[in-house]
Design an enzyme around this catalytic site. Sequence first.
Site, mmCIF file in Angstrom:
data_model
loop_
_atom_site.group_PDB
_atom_site.id
_atom_site.type_symbol
_atom_site.label_atom_id
_atom_site.label_comp_id
_atom_site.label_asym_id
_atom_site.label_seq_id
_atom_site.Cartn_x
_atom_site.Cartn_y
_atom_site.Cartn_z
ATOM 1 C CG ASP A 78 -2.486 3.937 -1.429
ATOM 2 O OD1 ASP A 78 -3.265 3.959 -2.784
ATOM 3 O OD2 ASP A 78 -2.374 3.208 -0.839
ATOM 4 C CG ASP A 104 -2.542 -0.547 -2.663
ATOM 5 O OD1 ASP A 104 -2.612 0.851 -2.123
ATOM 6 O OD2 ASP A 104 -3.478 -1.232 -2.338
ATOM 7 C CE LYS A 138 -7.718 1.947 1.948
ATOM 8 N NZ LYS A 138 -7.334 0.661 2.491
ATOM 9 C CG ASP A 188 -6.086 0.886 -1.473
ATOM 10 O OD1 ASP A 188 -5.173 1.509 -1.202
ATOM 11 O OD2 ASP A 188 -6.134 -0.152 -0.841
ATOM 12 N NE ARG A 189 -3.853 3.971 2.958
ATOM 13 C CZ ARG A 189 -3.605 3.987 4.155
ATOM 14 N NH1 ARG A 189 -2.994 5.045 4.613
ATOM 15 N NH2 ARG A 189 -3.485 3.020 5.047
ATOM 16 C CB SER A 205 -0.859 -0.040 1.275
ATOM 17 O OG SER A 205 -1.993 0.833 1.117
ATOM 18 C CG HIS A 206 0.082 3.659 3.349
ATOM 19 N ND1 HIS A 206 -0.660 2.601 3.523
ATOM 20 C CD2 HIS A 206 0.590 3.694 4.405
ATOM 21 C CE1 HIS A 206 -0.818 1.940 4.775
ATOM 22 N NE2 HIS A 206 0.131 2.952 5.490
#
Length: 542
Positions: A276, A278, A375, A280-281, A112-113
Amino acid sequence: MNKTVSTTPYTDQKPGTSGLRKKVPHFQQPNYVENFVQAIFDSLEGFEGETLVVGGDGRYYNREVIQTVLKMAAASGFGRVLVGQGGILSTPAASHVIRKNGAFGGIILSASHNPGGPKEDFGIKYNIGNGGPAPEKITDTIHARTRTITEYHIVEADDLNLDTVGSRQLGDMTVEIIDPVADYAELMESLFDFTALRALFAGGFRMAFDAMHAVTGPYATEILENRLGAPKGTVRNGTPLPDFGGHHPDPNLVHAKALYDEMMAEDAPDFGAASDGDGDRNLIIGRGIFITPSDSLALLAANIHHAPGYSGGISGIARSMPTSGAADRVAAALGIELFETPTGWKFFGNLLDAGRVTICGEESAGTGSNHVREKDGLWAVLLWLNILAVRKLPAKEIVEQHWITYGRNYYTRHDYEAVDTAAANDLMDDLRSRLGGLPGTSVEGLTITSADDFAYHDPVDGSVSEHQGLRIGFSDGSRVVFRLSGTGTSGATLRVYLERLVTQPSRLGLDTQQALADVIAAADTLAGIRSRTGRVAPDVVT
Ligand code: G16
């Protein structure tokens, strides 16, 4: 040729809030990846001949692990694997590809982030056939399996070319390399009014989108610049890099500070956003105003009917427990259900599948709807744009009007990162042990009215998830929540979530940290943050 390899268990393969996340060298230990992937396959039933989706955010080690996953999927009996070209699939795009193709599930490679690179973070996550992260029941089974595993299965074959779209054969399994953007862009076009959005950009609307050298670059370029006609350069840092250019691909006010500063300047663009690692944010900044993820959820829920895909309204809203109560009052005004779930997108899956909610959100910069089961950063950005195109007001005015109607939930999260794990656990255990005696007492001038350890009872499948955060409520409606992060990879991260609802019109424009000063002081006194962690200030304030 199929090969069975003997192996011994690792004791630290417990999936966290979102899959297994560790440093790259940790994943590079002998059989570490193979053990976890085999544990996933061993925990599933009935996938013989079925389709698996595989993709990642392009971070360091993505390609190597994809080759391993493909060879192991072939040896385990999957019939077909869909892989994003170059090994790339944003997390929401992977969710969509799983759903659209009726796949059995998917393996998403991402941390992710978190930063990427040879010494940075990597992650592996399993998603089920609804496109969403595996529920706890499955992640618990996977974890149990990692502790008893004795062998894994793999096909002996050369690495596959992941870079050209098309079909290949790996043992008895077909591998299809697919365009990672096309299906997702089509889905967005079905939800939002692209004609109105094209007109918005044609009319001179200026936007800055920071892809942070992460996976959304190709998606944002295709949708915003190619399909919607936003000027070239609207998407910055649009080329995904294995180390994200050496930055944290975390769209918050610390790691996207350049964008924030630009949006606060005199000649700022009309709208700023970022996503981010991947995809999703999301980070949303109007000219002159940062919109907190909690406020963004409430505003999107209140305005979502302006987008064609949601013109019929919404069935309900879900938010994670530490997310502010801003969305609750929108739900009350709309007369729809509001669900408070533990942190982790996996907890929204049942509610979305059952049609109980249409939109979900988390304070951790996540917003999404029933269009996928993850998300979705770019979705949130496009929904904002659709609302701006219809309402024809600056984002700042829309937010201020919202606060006048519903009140403003001042909200901040203070993170203490890489804290000594034992000290963090002691802090939580000690506070937990004192919860029962807190109601009725006062701290820093605030009277405590409630204190509990949040447990979630899933209304759809009846499962119970305990110890999801310590919440303490005060008589004026303000609140503090303490939780340990489930996504960090070094030491413990203590998250302190602070919130206060203000409705008086004259007090809607205060500085957030000042508006919450007494709640912040109360949090420290209650938990002894400074004395127990040795920290005098949080590492990250969002
Ligand atoms: C993941 C989860 C989110 C969660 C976030 C923070 O996001 O998918 O549901 O809110 O981590 O979790 P924690 O507070 O435990 O660190 P992402 O974007 O990292 O996949």
